[in-house]
Design a protein around this motif. Sequence first.
Motif, PDB file in Angstrom:
ATOM      1  N   PHE A 194       1.148  -1.163  -0.315  1.00 50.04           N
ATOM      2  CA  PHE A 194      -0.058  -0.073   0.058  1.00 50.04           C
ATOM      3  C   PHE A 194       0.868   1.009  -0.069  1.00 50.04           C
ATOM      4  N   PRO A 195       0.537   2.479  -0.655  1.00 56.33           N
ATOM      5  CA  PRO A 195      -0.538   2.769  -1.431  1.00 56.33           C
ATOM      6  C   PRO A 195      -0.361   2.027  -3.220  1.00 56.33           C
ATOM      7  N   TRP A 196       0.610   1.100  -3.177  1.00 59.12           N
ATOM      8  CA  TRP A 196       0.846   1.628  -4.827  1.00 59.12           C
ATOM      9  C   TRP A 196      -0.050   0.590  -5.700  1.00 59.12           C
ATOM     10  N   PRO A 197      -0.076  -0.574  -5.147  1.00 63.38           N
ATOM     11  CA  PRO A 197      -0.729  -0.614  -6.040  1.00 63.38           C
ATOM     12  C   PRO A 197      -2.423  -0.453  -5.715  1.00 63.38           C
ATOM     13  N   GLN A 198      -2.254  -0.019  -5.588  1.00 61.14           N
ATOM     14  CA  GLN A 198      -4.062   1.109  -5.404  1.00 61.14           C
ATOM     15  C   GLN A 198      -3.527   2.430  -6.764  1.00 61.14           C
ATOM     16  N   ILE A 199      -2.612   2.703  -6.284  1.00 56.78           N
ATOM     17  CA  ILE A 199      -2.482   4.166  -7.463  1.00 56.78           C
ATOM     18  C   ILE A 199      -1.751   3.249  -8.816  1.00 56.78           C
ATOM     19  N   GLN A 200      -1.525   3.029  -9.468  1.00 65.52           N
ATOM     20  CA  GLN A 200      -1.513   1.969 -10.325  1.00 65.52           C
ATOM     21  C   GLN A 200      -2.819   1.489 -10.615  1.00 65.52           C
ATOM     22  N   SER A 201      -3.643   0.921  -9.810  1.00 66.31           N
ATOM     23  CA  SER A 201      -5.247   0.597  -9.794  1.00 66.31           C
ATOM     24  C   SER A 201      -5.317   1.733 -10.543  1.00 66.31           C
ATOM     25  N   ALA A 202      -5.762   2.786  -9.852  1.00 68.14           N
ATOM     26  CA  ALA A 202      -6.571   4.092 -10.396  1.00 68.14           C
ATOM     27  C   ALA A 202      -6.128   4.504 -11.285  1.00 68.14           C
ATOM     28  N   LEU A 203      -5.034   4.507 -11.315  1.00 63.01           N
ATOM     29  CA  LEU A 203      -4.506   5.437 -12.780  1.00 63.01           C
ATOM     30  C   LEU A 203      -4.816   4.828 -14.205  1.00 63.01           C
ATOM     31  N   ALA A 204      -4.520   2.960 -13.862  1.00 61.11           N
ATOM     32  CA  ALA A 204      -5.366   2.079 -14.611  1.00 61.11           C
ATOM     33  C   ALA A 204      -6.316   1.987 -15.439  1.00 61.11           C
ATOM     34  N   ASP A 205      -7.547   2.584 -14.197  1.00 61.86           N
ATOM     35  CA  ASP A 205      -8.563   3.086 -14.171  1.00 61.86           C
ATOM     36  C   ASP A 205      -9.166   4.339 -15.518  1.00 61.86           C
ATOM     37  N   LEU A 206      -8.294   5.227 -14.593  1.00 61.40           N
ATOM     38  CA  LEU A 206      -8.616   6.722 -15.821  1.00 61.40           C
ATOM     39  C   LEU A 206      -7.764   6.797 -16.805  1.00 61.40           C
ATOM     40  N   GLN A 207      -6.543   6.169 -17.275  1.00 59.21           N
ATOM     41  CA  GLN A 207      -6.726   5.996 -18.833  1.00 59.21           C
ATOM     42  C   GLN A 207      -7.740   5.283 -19.132  1.00 59.21           C
ATOM     43  N   ALA A 208      -7.895   4.325 -19.067  1.00 60.19           N
ATOM     44  CA  ALA A 208      -9.021   3.708 -19.650  1.00 60.19           C
ATOM     45  C   ALA A 208     -10.302   4.447 -20.049  1.00 60.19           C
ATOM     46  N   LEU A 209     -10.632   5.125 -18.974  1.00 62.07           N
ATOM     47  CA  LEU A 209     -11.830   6.246 -19.430  1.00 62.07           C
ATOM     48  C   LEU A 209     -11.786   7.355 -20.199  1.00 62.07           C
ATOM     49  N   GLY A 210     -10.573   7.820 -19.876  1.00 59.60           N
ATOM     50  CA  GLY A 210      -9.691   9.365 -21.070  1.00 59.60           C
ATOM     51  C   GLY A 210      -9.510   8.401 -22.641  1.00 59.60           C
ATOM     52  N   ASP A 211      -9.225   6.773 -23.078  1.00 56.44           N
ATOM     53  CA  ASP A 211      -9.119   6.011 -23.637  1.00 56.44           C
ATOM     54  C   ASP A 211     -10.532   6.169 -24.276  1.00 56.44           C
ATOM     55  N   ARG A 212     -11.429   5.992 -23.289  1.00 55.10           N
ATOM     56  CA  ARG A 212     -12.928   5.861 -23.929  1.00 55.10           C
ATOM     57  C   ARG A 212     -13.954   7.513 -24.032  1.00 55.10           C
ATOM     58  N   GLY A 213     -13.397   8.580 -23.611  1.00 56.98           N
ATOM     59  CA  GLY A 213     -13.606   9.496 -23.828  1.00 56.98           C
ATOM     60  C   GLY A 213     -12.913   9.817 -24.938  1.00 56.98           C
ATOM     61  N   ALA A 214     -11.839   9.365 -24.890  1.00 59.18           N
ATOM     62  CA  ALA A 214     -11.534   9.908 -26.562  1.00 59.18           C
ATOM     63  C   ALA A 214     -12.113   9.023 -27.572  1.00 59.18           C
ATOM     64  N   ASP A 215     -11.839   8.017 -27.840  1.00 57.11           N
ATOM     65  CA  ASP A 215     -13.159   7.492 -28.215  1.00 57.11           C
ATOM     66  C   ASP A 215     -14.488   7.420 -28.897  1.00 57.11           C
ATOM     67  N   ALA A 216     -15.280   8.845 -27.826  1.00 56.38           N
ATOM     68  CA  ALA A 216     -16.346   9.119 -28.205  1.00 56.38           C
ATOM     69  C   ALA A 216     -16.390  10.292 -28.462  1.00 56.38           C
ATOM     70  N   GLY A 217     -15.266  10.803 -28.468  1.00 59.34           N
ATOM     71  CA  GLY A 217     -14.842  12.463 -28.362  1.00 59.34           C
ATOM     72  C   GLY A 217     -15.858  13.648 -27.588  1.00 59.34           C
ATOM     73  N   THR A 218     -15.647  12.930 -25.787  1.00 62.59           N
ATOM     74  CA  THR A 218     -15.779  13.415 -24.996  1.00 62.59           C
ATOM     75  C   THR A 218     -15.188  13.194 -23.960  1.00 62.59           C
ATOM     76  N   ASN A 219     -15.589  13.782 -22.968  1.00 64.45           N
ATOM     77  CA  ASN A 219     -15.130  13.718 -21.501  1.00 64.45           C
ATOM     78  C   ASN A 219     -15.378  12.911 -20.661  1.00 64.45           C
ATOM     79  N   SER A 220     -15.705  11.311 -20.447  1.00 65.72           N
ATOM     80  CA  SER A 220     -16.787  10.946 -19.930  1.00 65.72           C
ATOM     81  C   SER A 220     -16.804  11.024 -18.585  1.00 65.72           C
ATOM     82  N   LEU A 221     -15.881  11.862 -18.352  1.00 64.93           N
ATOM     83  CA  LEU A 221     -16.054  12.323 -16.711  1.00 64.93           C
ATOM     84  C   LEU A 221     -16.606  13.268 -16.116  1.00 64.93           C
ATOM     85  N   ARG A 222     -17.285  14.392 -17.465  1.00 60.27           N
ATOM     86  CA  ARG A 222     -17.939  15.917 -17.019  1.00 60.27           C
ATOM     87  C   ARG A 222     -19.011  15.399 -16.703  1.00 60.27           C
ATOM     88  N   PRO A 223     -19.692  15.816 -15.879  1.00 62.85           N
ATOM     89  CA  PRO A 223     -21.045  15.284 -15.825  1.00 62.85           C
ATOM     90  C   PRO A 223     -21.871  16.317 -17.051  1.00 62.85           C
TER      91      PRO A 223
END
Length: 125
Positions: free
Chosen positions: A80-109
């Motif tokens: 702790f906390p490195w695996p958790q940080i790596q996991s959150a980083l991977a999640d953010l990258q995946a969300l960012g990639d999905r947002g880039a693919d869709a042409g929008t930022n999927s985290l913006r409400p």
Amino acid sequence: MELRTTGAHRSPADQQARWDELDQEVGYSRTRAAEAQAVEAEEEILDAVAGTPAQSLAGVIAKLKVIAGGGENMGDTSAFPWPQIQSALADLQALGDRGADAGTNSLRPTAPDCNKATESRQRRG
């Protein structure tokens, strides 16, 4: 009677002189000083990164990459906390990639999402 100045029979001054001579040859003290400077520079960079607000999802990802990279230099990244940080980083990258693919930022409400949050706060308050 001859006094030998080898091993445990050397005076502290003789031992220091021998250390200084070997240190000059090998460069241990110079290397340690350079290492200390590098660690200090890394800490300054990490402080600057932490103190700089991200302006986008890509900025948050970049900050976490810098922080995770600094953690790798500390040794054991399996605790702790490195695996958790790596996991959150991977999640953010995946969300960012999905947002880039869709042409929008999927985290913006969306506007309806913001209205729901405001209504919810008003009912509780």
